[in-house]
Design an enzyme around this catalytic site. Sequence first.
Site, PDB file in Angstrom:
ATOM      1  N   ASP A 231       0.709  -1.211  -0.073  1.00  0.00           N
ATOM      2  CA  ASP A 231      -0.099   0.082  -0.101  1.00  0.00           C
ATOM      3  C   ASP A 231       0.786   1.302  -0.147  1.00  0.00           C
ATOM      4  OD1 ASP A 231      -2.894   0.482   0.541  1.00  0.00           O
ATOM      5  OD2 ASP A 231      -1.930   2.043   1.384  1.00  0.00           O
TER       6      ASP A 231
ATOM      7  N   CYS B 134     -14.006  -0.548  -7.822  1.00  0.00           N
ATOM      8  CA  CYS B 134     -14.951   0.127  -7.265  1.00  0.00           C
ATOM      9  C   CYS B 134     -15.527   1.361  -7.767  1.00  0.00           C
ATOM     10  CB  CYS B 134     -14.719   0.612  -5.808  1.00  0.00           C
ATOM     11  SG  CYS B 134     -13.299   1.695  -5.597  1.00  0.00           S
TER      12      CYS B 134
END
Length: 404
Positions: A260, A349
């Site tokens: 990340d 998403c």
Amino acid sequence: MTEHTPDPATTYATVRLSPKADARAIRHGFPWVYSDELVLDRRTKALTPGTFAVLEDAERRPMAIVTVNPASRIAARVMDQNIEAVIDTAWLAAKLTRALAHRARLYDQPFYRLVHAEADGLPGVVIDRFGDTAVIQPNAAWSERMVENLADALAEVTGVTTIIKNGEGRARSLEGLPEEMAVLRGTAPTAPIAVPMNGATYMADVMGGQKTGLFYDQRPNHAFAASLSRGAKVLDVFSHVGGFALAALAGGAASALAVDGSENALTLASAGAAAMGVEDRFATRKGDAFATLEALAAEGETFDIVICDPPAFAPNKNALEAGLRAYERIARLAAPLVAEGGYLVLCSCSHAADLTKFRNASARGIGRAGRRGQIINTGYAGPDHPLLPHLAESGYLKSVFFRL
């Protein structure tokens, strides 16, 4: 003692659809009226954002109670099709009671999305629950005006003792609302909240994390990935607080590497692994996802399962083509890292990229990497994120599982 916001007056203004608007769609359940479908005369334009009004069709027949925001592209949102309804704390409590009954049937512990905006009859409102704490995102002007009423109803219906208002994000700026965080009830948590999900433990930073602090929507997809993970070496890219990685470890993965760009997110992921007692099988790597995928390939690394769950690359139609290219690139860089017969999980998403477009972009990327894949599963958001059939935007999440 709580200071109560007075409930809105029950004498509503009137707004009217323009003759070209599709009144039938709204009668059948479409929840929005766009600014070019509403008669925006001087009187309507003067309404305070978040005002309630009776919506009439072009023939002046009453249709519904709506909340009006003349400054927004979504100029009106349907609140209730009963024009006698009074939008007050009791009305909010009834909506929350209905939402809670569904979640209580689904989950044996109080960790879930309690309200998913329009699909739960509370336009623009998201509420995530973390045990005795709830986080409200009031992303529509009416909910900003009634946030105290909403907090009262929420405490009454659920018994939560801490209620946080998270007033950050793109949705609020589209409504002309300021960014702010506030503690509406109780005291702000001084440490992350431990959230049990799919046998894993996640650490939710409800005050400083992304969105409400945790993404509940991927829960069923985490579970499916975990079912593939026994003995597997797993790579979780755009891991946030360890979503897929920690679920895979709970499912018996031999190891999991979380990638990340946020140091804070990876620290929370490591804390979750420690709480589960699996820190010896868990590692993190901070860096840009694209660059890290390229670096891992250069290092000759391969994994049994690779998961890429990026932020929305196509948040709106204008960004669609660039977004699809980004999804294709992710698939192209991730596919070479998957061992023969292993699995590649690609997620989107972006509601602007529908399933077909996203799946095609992913397949193109896999093909460009010289790999071939079969789709073994397609996943969506969990049932605490209900989908309003009339509103495509409420069905934003797609997870496609390829076996390469």
